[in-house]
Scaffold this active site. Sequence first.
Site, PDB file in Angstrom:
ATOM      1  CE1 TYR A  42      -3.998   2.209   0.750  1.00  0.00           C
ATOM      2  CE2 TYR A  42      -2.323   3.476   1.917  1.00  0.00           C
ATOM      3  CZ  TYR A  42      -3.579   3.384   1.358  1.00  0.00           C
ATOM      4  OH  TYR A  42      -4.417   4.472   1.379  1.00  0.00           O
ATOM      5  CG  LEU A  89     -29.571   9.932  21.442  1.00  0.00           C
ATOM      6  CD1 LEU A  89     -29.127   8.474  21.334  1.00  0.00           C
ATOM      7  CD2 LEU A  89     -30.834  10.164  20.640  1.00  0.00           C
ATOM      8  CE  LYS A 119     -24.405   8.098  24.415  1.00  0.00           C
ATOM      9  NZ  LYS A 119     -23.041   8.625  24.607  1.00  0.00           N
ATOM     10  CB  CYS A 435      11.824  15.811  51.053  1.00  0.00           C
ATOM     11  SG  CYS A 435      11.330  14.193  50.455  1.00  0.00           S
TER      12      CYS A 435
END
Length: 670
Positions: A42, A89, A119, A435
């Site tokens: 390809y 929705l 979904k 520290c």
Amino acid sequence: MKNLTPETQAILSRITELRDSLTHHAKLYYVYDAPEISDYEYDKLYYELVHLEEQYPEFDDPASPTHRIGGKALDKFDKVTHSVRMDSLSDVFSFEELDDFMTGVLHSIPDATFSVEPKIDGLSVSLKYEKGVLVQGATRGDGFVGEDVTNNVKTIFDIPLTLPEPLDLTVRGEVYMPREVFERINAKREVEGKQLMANPRNAAAGSLRQLDPNITAERALSIFVFNFQEGSLYLDGHTPLTHVETLDRLKELGFKTLELRTVVSEYTAVEAHISHIGSLRDELAYDIDGVVIKVDSLAHRRTLGEGTNTPRWAVAYKFPPEQKITKLEDITISVGRTGVLIPNAVLSPVRLAGTTVSRATLHNLDFIRERDIHLGDFVTVQKAGEIIPEVVCAHPEKRDGRERSFEMPTVCPSCGEPVYREEGEAAVRCTNAACPAQLSRGIEHFASKDAMDIDGLGPQIVEALIKADLIHDAADLYSLTAEQVAELDRMGEKSAKNLIDAIEKSKQAGLERLLFALGIRNIGAVAATALAGKYGTLEACMSATLDELCDIQDFGLITAECVVNYFSHPQNVALCQRLAAAGCLTVSTAAPKGEKFAGLTFVLTGTLPTMSRDEASEKIKAQGGKVSGSVSKKTHYVVAGEAAGSKLTKAKELGVTVIDEAELMRMLEI
């Protein structure tokens, strides 16, 4: 074309042949998952076409496969007004609510059938074709107005640039990032020291909204087309009668559609298919957050009609937060930027809400005790807000006697100094201000997006700079050279220059970001903005008294004490002075330009159609408004975009006014 020589005619024929072949093989690979040639073959065809098109620009065609990748970066996206509203929705969260929906439909249309399909958890877009050629891709936005992302959708190989027939139509689909791609990108970002993407949905939304289409192309997005918006699917004007017939026709035209779907008429069958889809979540190559139930007949849909914001013929059944049981192998301790020792669960890897989870926060010792968590336990984990892994509970019934209780260490695991726990606090802290772990976390926080936003300065680079003894505090960042950075592991000249440029750019972040970047206890981004707004300069903030600070809105005594305490330490004052001397902007950049929103509190949620939430936040603050990260009864407006989540739900529960971006802009124009 006329008047072509035999030679150029042969070239044009070869270009056309290559375009047709590449389009055919891309369709086989991306739509049908049935490749006939290798990637190598390809690529050979693709680069032959690229070479010929460069040699013969007169044969350029916008629909050529080579136009999928490339193009100039934009300054901003143009707005697109949808000719057909892109509805969201209504959500249902239980089978009882779903039963109510179906009962209502069947009461009006007794012979209705329902299409049930996954979904996809992504970003909704529309694709417009004229005479079979893709001419526009747009985000959903607020349903009425979206963003023109045409150049970006062309990089998605699932989207045909041309159709096999010269049709005029608009379709809708969901752009998503495949799980494999998401994990590959995050692995690369981790090596580069960049912030990891939260989940595939956020990654897809961010990738599609890149101003540079080349960046979108690198993200390897995909799409499922799930709806026909307008136009004709047939040259003779024939109109499909059902949703399923529409999807079959769209697949014929080269669009990728969901195969995991069925049509049923009874509630029990719908529930069974939802359960079946849910059981497959871990096996799918993409993330889903629920199941969509739609009336199949298009005529029945017209009968049922549309509601104010959602159609009456469809709902989305949302899965509850995904939980998994896995084994707690160990508990490790990390040290935060303020010296807090944080216990973290080391888990047997488990797939959860789109990512593989092997670690989760355990917050503090009280959290572990309250949930009776032991080393070696089987535990339930979930993602808070679908982003942060957390342990929900332990399962004592699964213990075999080898489990053991957990105790916090008495010394810091980073520096070996003693730790302490203040009375009334859950946190255990390291007593050593020097520290190394605090330094590392502090620098990471200083460089984070909401602070100084130094792109590329991730945990690994910070650790390397500390190990090389190049930085001892945040101010040292501004004396670094590209030559010093280039000598670090996995850093070349270009990466080093990019980092130095990002550090230089951060000098203009402004007082609000600088105050947040300092890491003062209890001073988040909102409090830092309030502090900067009150005093205007870093010098004035450093001189503020306890009583004055307590007068700032939303500042309490503890927050005010933290500010006074921070600036009482000579080393912190010296750090601020060095940052100012390095050229960091120490004055406020967010003084309100107006008072339209004075006294109003806004919350932003979801993806807005034409601007980021940071941009919207700045516009609100510029008019005297306040932007909060959580919804409460004191919230005046929630500005909701696409994929708005729990904040929108809470706003509705509390009766808070919900507006979209368009309404916000109208309010700004008043």
